[in-house]
Design a protein around this motif. Structure first.
Motif, PDB file in Angstrom:
ATOM      1  N   ASP A 299      87.801 101.820  51.774  1.00 18.38           N
ATOM      2  CA  ASP A 299      87.418 102.806  50.751  1.00 18.38           C
ATOM      3  C   ASP A 299      88.372 102.689  49.566  1.00 18.38           C
TER       4      ASP A 299
ATOM      5  N   ASN B 149      96.680 104.858  57.676  1.00 13.86           N
ATOM      6  CA  ASN B 149      95.676 104.037  56.999  1.00 13.86           C
ATOM      7  C   ASN B 149      95.439 104.354  55.531  1.00 13.86           C
ATOM      8  N   VAL B 150      96.359 105.086  54.905  1.00 14.88           N
ATOM      9  CA  VAL B 150      96.162 105.383  53.485  1.00 14.88           C
ATOM     10  C   VAL B 150      97.207 104.640  52.663  1.00 14.88           C
TER      11      VAL B 150
ATOM     12  N   LEU C  42      94.322 112.544  59.323  1.00 16.64           N
ATOM     13  CA  LEU C  42      93.534 111.539  58.605  1.00 16.64           C
ATOM     14  C   LEU C  42      93.010 112.105  57.295  1.00 16.64           C
ATOM     15  N   LEU C  43      92.910 111.252  56.321  1.00 12.43           N
ATOM     16  CA  LEU C  43      92.383 111.654  55.017  1.00 12.43           C
ATOM     17  C   LEU C  43      90.863 111.815  55.119  1.00 12.43           C
TER      18      LEU C  43
ATOM     19  N   TRP D  92      92.481 116.957  54.689  1.00 13.91           N
ATOM     20  CA  TRP D  92      92.942 116.135  55.810  1.00 13.91           C
ATOM     21  C   TRP D  92      92.435 116.755  57.101  1.00 13.91           C
TER      22      TRP D  92
ATOM     23  N   THR E  12      82.961 102.176  48.953  1.00 16.66           N
ATOM     24  CA  THR E  12      83.254 101.733  50.316  1.00 16.66           C
ATOM     25  C   THR E  12      82.737 100.309  50.465  1.00 16.66           C
TER      26      THR E  12
ATOM     27  N   ARG F 145      91.608 103.845  51.643  1.00 20.31           N
ATOM     28  CA  ARG F 145      91.552 104.388  52.999  1.00 20.31           C
ATOM     29  C   ARG F 145      90.975 103.272  53.853  1.00 20.31           C
ATOM     30  N   GLN F 146      91.730 102.868  54.871  1.00 17.86           N
ATOM     31  CA  GLN F 146      91.338 101.717  55.662  1.00 17.86           C
ATOM     32  C   GLN F 146      90.910 102.182  57.047  1.00 17.86           C
ATOM     33  N   ARG F 147      89.603 102.040  57.315  1.00 11.84           N
ATOM     34  CA  ARG F 147      89.072 102.627  58.548  1.00 11.84           C
ATOM     35  C   ARG F 147      88.585 101.557  59.514  1.00 11.84           C
TER      36      ARG F 147
END
Ligand code: FES
Ligand SMILES: [Fe+2]
Length: 447
Positions: free
Chosen positions: A361, A333-334, A59-60, A170, A206, A347-349
């Motif tokens: 984000d 998710n990036v 993950l980023l 990461w 965000t 960045r989708q969380r």
């Protein structure tokens, strides 16, 4: 104007960073089945994603140059977890869960950047002042003699894997995760030529969105919606002649910029967005005497000839990369829009508990010409959808998504009916399915 099927350039194959598109049929293995709506709405599916996706992948976490010195840290959250990514004396980055071994308090209460330099070189829990090293080792327990059982035998907060690539940090919650480079596959080979380490922050936002995190990934994985919700972009980019490439886990498409969509006729005067691109490159649109459909090539030629004098080294990029949007999804998710002079990444969380919510984000970076001063880091902003604009195009995407999520929750909606232009969505769901169910895909009763 309707576009004929054969006008779409489809390609789901070779990892060529640039080059000439090769036309191919979509991968039949991806099939044509409906993608179940429950993947976006069900709490059970969300839990499965937590157990088999978020805790397994890389993950980023943040940007490397935000933590230049020993003791500098990034605090970032994923779902219900929060992690600390801390620069060490030897230059590496160590990571551990953001928790205190005493009664569970978060060692750092909020997401963001910080340094233990200002805190006696330790992470000191605010509750009873247990203290931890920058590697997460328990160093001090006040009134230690009042714990007859001793200190927790593990002696440290649980570590996580951390690696750096591409000027980013990461992490993985999976102790068995493969090396980051193996996970990223073709991505470094494709993106290293952009030299993202020469780019500085221009935006760090965000936004809380009322949709599932995958609805956001989907929204940036196809150009089919340009004619729907971004009609103004038809005089900025070619939403039809798009090259699609699906790799092992990740995928991309290449969108020609400074191009007019074949859905509209060629304008006789210069579209304002074209003029903006020319000005940004240092060209004077008033002096341009060529055809409108020659602007893209003229821009490429100009940047190739003048880049070095502007302190911009484009030598590792092909001509198309000087104008076009090379858009990648680094699974899961990036989403990155990569350009020669800037990068816009999302960045989708997931929300910790609600499949109908997410954190979006927006991270933007701009190339700093050689010899120019590195700009101040922009401050981070956090707000709810609708509180502030995030720019016209992203506002259009953002406006749409809560309605998509609401519709997906309807009993009358069974699933996503995906076309060829949305091949990346299908590939994304195939990869997701591989993580959740193994390579044979969902079994009986699985979503
Ligand atoms: S919860 Fe951290 S010291 Fe008590
Ligand atoms: Fe969009």
């Amino acid at each position: 104007m309707d576009v004929k099927r054969e006008q779409f350039v489809k390609r789901v194959s070779e990892p060529v960073p640039g080059g000439t598109p090769v036309e191919k049929a979509p991968d039949p293995e991806l099939g044509y089945a409906l993608i179940p709506a429950e993947r976006y709405t069900s709490k059970e599916f969300m839990q499965l994603e937590w157990e088999r996706l978020w805790t397994k992948v890389w993950l980023l976490g943040g940007r490397s140059d935000d933590i230049p010195e020993a003791g500098d840290y990034i605090c970032t959250n994923i779902g219900k977890e929060s992690v600390l990514l801390v620069r060490q004396r030897d230059g590496s980055v160590a990571g551990f869960y953001n928790i205190c071994l005493h009664r569970g308090n978060r060692l750092v209460p909020e997401e963001g950047l910080g340094s233990v330099k200002d805190k006696d070189g330790v992470f000191r829990c605010s509750y009873h002042h247990w203290a931890y090293s920058p590697k997460g080792k328990l160093l001090h327990v006040p009134d230690r003699e009042t714990f007859p059982q001793g200190a927790p035998p593990c002696g440290r907060v649980r570590p996580i894997k951390v690696e750096e690539w591409g000027s980013f940090v990461w992490f993985s919650l999976n102790p068995e995760a493969e090396p980051l480079r193996d996970y990223l596959g073709v991505i470094p080979e494709h993106l290293d030529p952009y030299h993202m380490e020469r780019m500085a922050w221009t935006r760090d936002v965000t936004v809380e969105w009322d949709c599932n995190w995958k609805a956001s990934v989907d929204a940036f994985s196809e150009t089919y919606h340009v004619q729907g919700i971004h009609p103004q972009l038809k005089w900025y980019l070619d939403d039809v002649n798009v090259q699609y490439d699906c790799y092992d886990k990740h995928n991309r498409y290449l969108i020609p910029f400074a191009a007019v969509s074949p859905r509209v006729s060629l304008p006789s005067i210069m579209p304002p967005l074209f003029a903006g691109m020319m000005e940004a490159a240092g060209m004077d649109p008033a002096e341009y005497e060529g055809r409108i459909d020659g602007v893209r090539e003229a821009l490429q030629k100009f940047k190739r000839e003048n880049g070095a004098a502007q302190g911009k080294d484009y030598s590792a990029l092909n001509d198309d990369q000087l104008t076009d949007d090379y858009h990648y999804t680094i699974f899961p998710n990036v989403s990155l829009n990569v350009h020669s002079d800037d990068v816009m990444m999302f960045r989708q969380r997931p929300h910790p508990t609600d499949p109908n919510k997410m954190l979006y984000d927006i991270w933007m970076f701009e190339l700093v010409p050689e010899g120019e001063k590195w700009p101040e880091r922009v401050p981070h902003q956090h707000f709810r959808h609708g509180d502030k604009t995030i720019g016209q195009v992203l506002d259009q995407d953002a406006f749409n998504l809560p309605h998509v999520q609401a519709g997906m929750n309807s009993e009358a909606f069974e699933g996503l009916w995906i076309g060829d232009q949305e091949i990346r969505l299908r590939h994304f769901h195939k990869t997701l399915g591989d993580y959740l169910y193994g390579h044979n895909g969902p079994g009986e009763g699985d979503i």
